[in-house]
Design a protein around this motif. Structure first.
Motif, PDB file in Angstrom:
ATOM      1  N   UNK A 289     -60.447  79.090   9.602  1.00 27.95           N
ATOM      2  CA  UNK A 289     -59.200  79.016   8.849  1.00 27.95           C
ATOM      3  C   UNK A 289     -58.040  79.365   9.775  1.00 27.95           C
ATOM      4  N   UNK A 290     -56.841  79.179   9.290  1.00 26.46           N
ATOM      5  CA  UNK A 290     -55.650  79.514  10.062  1.00 26.46           C
ATOM      6  C   UNK A 290     -55.441  81.026  10.072  1.00 26.46           C
ATOM      7  N   UNK A 291     -54.962  81.529  11.191  1.00 27.83           N
ATOM      8  CA  UNK A 291     -54.615  82.947  11.328  1.00 27.83           C
ATOM      9  C   UNK A 291     -53.116  83.044  11.572  1.00 27.83           C
ATOM     10  N   UNK A 292     -52.404  83.680  10.664  1.00 22.99           N
ATOM     11  CA  UNK A 292     -50.970  83.853  10.820  1.00 22.99           C
ATOM     12  C   UNK A 292     -50.741  85.099  11.660  1.00 22.99           C
ATOM     13  N   UNK A 293     -50.115  84.915  12.807  1.00 18.49           N
ATOM     14  CA  UNK A 293     -49.994  86.002  13.778  1.00 18.49           C
ATOM     15  C   UNK A 293     -48.719  85.870  14.584  1.00 18.49           C
ATOM     16  N   UNK A 294     -48.410  86.903  15.352  1.00 19.03           N
ATOM     17  CA  UNK A 294     -47.261  86.869  16.251  1.00 19.03           C
ATOM     18  C   UNK A 294     -47.628  86.123  17.527  1.00 19.03           C
ATOM     19  N   UNK A 295     -46.770  85.175  17.912  1.00 12.19           N
ATOM     20  CA  UNK A 295     -46.943  84.433  19.164  1.00 12.19           C
ATOM     21  C   UNK A 295     -45.606  84.434  19.897  1.00 12.19           C
ATOM     22  N   UNK A 296     -45.645  84.056  21.154  1.00 14.96           N
ATOM     23  CA  UNK A 296     -44.420  84.043  21.952  1.00 14.96           C
ATOM     24  C   UNK A 296     -43.447  82.977  21.449  1.00 14.96           C
ATOM     25  N   UNK A 297     -42.166  83.306  21.481  1.00 15.00           N
ATOM     26  CA  UNK A 297     -41.149  82.310  21.148  1.00 15.00           C
ATOM     27  C   UNK A 297     -41.197  81.164  22.158  1.00 15.00           C
ATOM     28  N   UNK A 298     -40.953  79.934  21.723  1.00 14.42           N
ATOM     29  CA  UNK A 298     -40.949  78.812  22.668  1.00 14.42           C
ATOM     30  C   UNK A 298     -39.779  78.908  23.647  1.00 14.42           C
ATOM     31  N   UNK A 299     -40.033  78.508  24.880  1.00 13.70           N
ATOM     32  CA  UNK A 299     -39.017  78.495  25.936  1.00 13.70           C
ATOM     33  C   UNK A 299     -38.770  77.049  26.317  1.00 13.70           C
ATOM     34  N   UNK A 300     -37.501  76.654  26.393  1.00 13.37           N
ATOM     35  CA  UNK A 300     -37.185  75.248  26.659  1.00 13.37           C
ATOM     36  C   UNK A 300     -36.654  75.045  28.062  1.00 13.37           C
ATOM     37  N   UNK A 301     -36.753  73.797  28.477  1.00 11.09           N
ATOM     38  CA  UNK A 301     -36.161  73.360  29.730  1.00 11.09           C
ATOM     39  C   UNK A 301     -35.305  72.137  29.481  1.00 11.09           C
ATOM     40  N   UNK A 302     -35.044  71.377  30.525  1.00 14.34           N
ATOM     41  CA  UNK A 302     -34.259  70.163  30.402  1.00 14.34           C
ATOM     42  C   UNK A 302     -34.983  69.163  29.493  1.00 14.34           C
ATOM     43  N   UNK A 303     -34.222  68.500  28.626  1.00 15.77           N
ATOM     44  CA  UNK A 303     -34.799  67.479  27.764  1.00 15.77           C
ATOM     45  C   UNK A 303     -35.536  68.004  26.562  1.00 15.77           C
ATOM     46  N   UNK A 304     -35.260  69.248  26.167  1.00 14.19           N
ATOM     47  CA  UNK A 304     -35.969  69.847  25.043  1.00 14.19           C
ATOM     48  C   UNK A 304     -35.018  70.632  24.151  1.00 14.19           C
ATOM     49  N   UNK A 305     -35.453  70.834  22.910  1.00 19.79           N
ATOM     50  CA  UNK A 305     -34.721  71.681  21.975  1.00 19.79           C
ATOM     51  C   UNK A 305     -35.721  72.588  21.277  1.00 19.79           C
ATOM     52  N   UNK A 306     -35.223  73.687  20.729  1.00 23.15           N
ATOM     53  CA  UNK A 306     -36.002  74.548  19.846  1.00 23.15           C
ATOM     54  C   UNK A 306     -35.368  74.477  18.471  1.00 23.15           C
ATOM     55  N   UNK A 307     -36.214  74.307  17.463  1.00 15.47           N
ATOM     56  CA  UNK A 307     -35.754  74.159  16.085  1.00 15.47           C
ATOM     57  C   UNK A 307     -36.335  75.283  15.238  1.00 15.47           C
ATOM     58  N   UNK A 308     -35.508  75.878  14.395  1.00 14.85           N
ATOM     59  CA  UNK A 308     -35.992  76.794  13.367  1.00 14.85           C
ATOM     60  C   UNK A 308     -36.572  75.949  12.237  1.00 14.85           C
ATOM     61  N   UNK A 309     -37.868  76.090  12.008  1.00 14.82           N
ATOM     62  CA  UNK A 309     -38.542  75.279  10.988  1.00 14.82           C
ATOM     63  C   UNK A 309     -38.198  75.827   9.605  1.00 14.82           C
ATOM     64  N   UNK A 310     -37.605  74.982   8.776  1.00 14.47           N
ATOM     65  CA  UNK A 310     -37.275  75.370   7.405  1.00 14.47           C
ATOM     66  C   UNK A 310     -38.362  74.893   6.443  1.00 14.47           C
ATOM     67  N   UNK A 311     -38.902  73.673   6.683  1.00 17.36           N
ATOM     68  CA  UNK A 311     -39.987  73.140   5.852  1.00 17.36           C
ATOM     69  C   UNK A 311     -40.864  72.248   6.707  1.00 17.36           C
TER      70      UNK A 311
END
Length: 359
Positions: free
Chosen positions: A12-34
């Motif tokens: 099953x899925x385990x909800x846990x703390x993971x590292x925040x994503x780090x971006x470089x050129x050509x990428x974005x980070x999005x706050x997932x709302x749904x």
């Protein structure tokens, strides 16, 4: 950040703390709302589907969210923009035949798996990283609308098929698999695009009746009997004129003969686009007759997912009110209840039902 992690197939899925994503050129980070939860997510997690997905992984294909960070080469996206997160990631060095991975879901071939090494984690998380071109602006919405906008990820697949067949206003479309999730989305799209008529064959009379009630006289249901020749004749007779195009979304469990009966309703010069799963679990081949295809000038093509050009077109149809997202009934779950959401999606599969995680 918090994320739902699949550590190994069969777990099953385990909800846990993971590292925040780090971006470089050509990428974005999005706050997932749904984030949409596909009805067959449990089959992916168990390994039953055999999807190419390395573990541990954060699953989840697509999302609606707000831009949190942009890379140094972004020229139009801004922090706070509402975006559709397109899970179809294409290699940038692939030319006319790019390798593809479905971020958080699967990969296609060896090249897709190479791409997947980097674009791996999906949307079952508070944040996700994705290529800049995969964050498509949708304009301002209210936060409580994000779950309903997740239906756009289903509509995009259906829209990709309609664009591939060059579907035009005034034409008659037959949707093979109309009572399923993608098939019913195709019905809504084709009518919104100006179809003269949509023929909807199926065996589930309740769902066929619901489609008729939702869309009125331009939706013509046909109850299938299992007699292939009779079914083909009934579908042809249901159309006000010749059937111009067929879009097939039948599932892997469907027999090839059902798809063949639908395709052979086409008028001379008709087009068929195959997007379903017929044959993926073995069984009879599609086996269309060569003389019929040749003499009737029939076009049959496959279409997997959609081109990126489909995204702004679909958003335009929604914004214009030609495709009404209010058709979709949304059931939302907090991230901590990811496993409950997966179970709910499996138990509530079908047309115009959307299960979403709300990180």
């Amino acid at each position: 950040m918090r994320a739902a992690v699949l550590n190994a197939f069969g777990e099953t899925l385990h909800v846990e703390d993971v590292a925040d994503p780090v971006i470089g050129t050509g990428e974005v980070v999005v706050d997932v709302v749904a984030a949409p939860v596909l009805s067959y997510t449990a089959e992916v997690m168990s390994g039953a589907r055999g999807y190419l997905l390395p573990t541990p992984v954060v699953p989840g294909a697509g999302a609606i969210g707000r831009v949190r960070r942009v890379g140094p080469d972004a020229t139009r996206l801004q922090v706070g923009d509402w975006v559709l997160c397109d899970p179809t990631v294409r290699s940038r060095d692939g030319g006319v035949t790019p390798d593809i991975t479905l971020q958080g879901a699967s990969a296609r071939g060896a090249g897709g798996q190479l791409l997947q090494r980097y674009h791996r984690n999906g949307s079952f998380a508070e944040q996700m990283r994705l290529p800049t071109e995969n964050a498509a602006p949708i304009g301002d919405i209210e936060p409580d609308e994000a779950g309903r906008w997740c239906a756009a990820t289903t509509l995009l697949v259906a829209y990709g098929g309609l664009l591939a067949m060059e579907f035009r206003a005034g034409e008659t479309l037959l949707v093979s698999g109309a009572t399923g999730n993608f098939g019913s989305a195709t019905v809504a799209l084709a009518l919104g695009m100006g179809a003269r008529c949509v023929v909807a064959p199926g065996r589930n009379t309740r769902v066929l009746g619901d489609l008729r009630q939702r869309f009125g006289e331009r939706l013509v249901p046909v109850v299938l009997t299992g007699d292939r020749a009779a079914d083909t004749a009934a579908m042809q007779a249901a159309a006000p004129a010749g059937i111009d195009a067929v879009q097939d979304f039948l599932p892997p469990s469907a027999e090839a003969g059902v798809a063949r009966a639908a395709i052979m309703t086409l008028r001379q010069g008709g087009r068929a686009v195959l997007m379903g799963g017929v044959g993926m679990m073995g069984g009879e081949e599609l086996s269309l007759p060569y003389p019929w295809i040749m003499r009737n000038l029939i076009t049959v093509r496959g279409q997997w997912m959609y081109d990126t050009a489909a995204i702004p077109g679909l958003i335009g149809l929604i914004r214009a009110g030609l495709v009404n997202l209010d058709h979709w009934a949304v059931s939302g779950f907090p991230l901590e209840q990811a496993n409950e959401a997966v179970a709910h999606a499996a138990a509530n599969a079908g047309p115009f039902r959307q299960t979403v995680l709300l990180p």
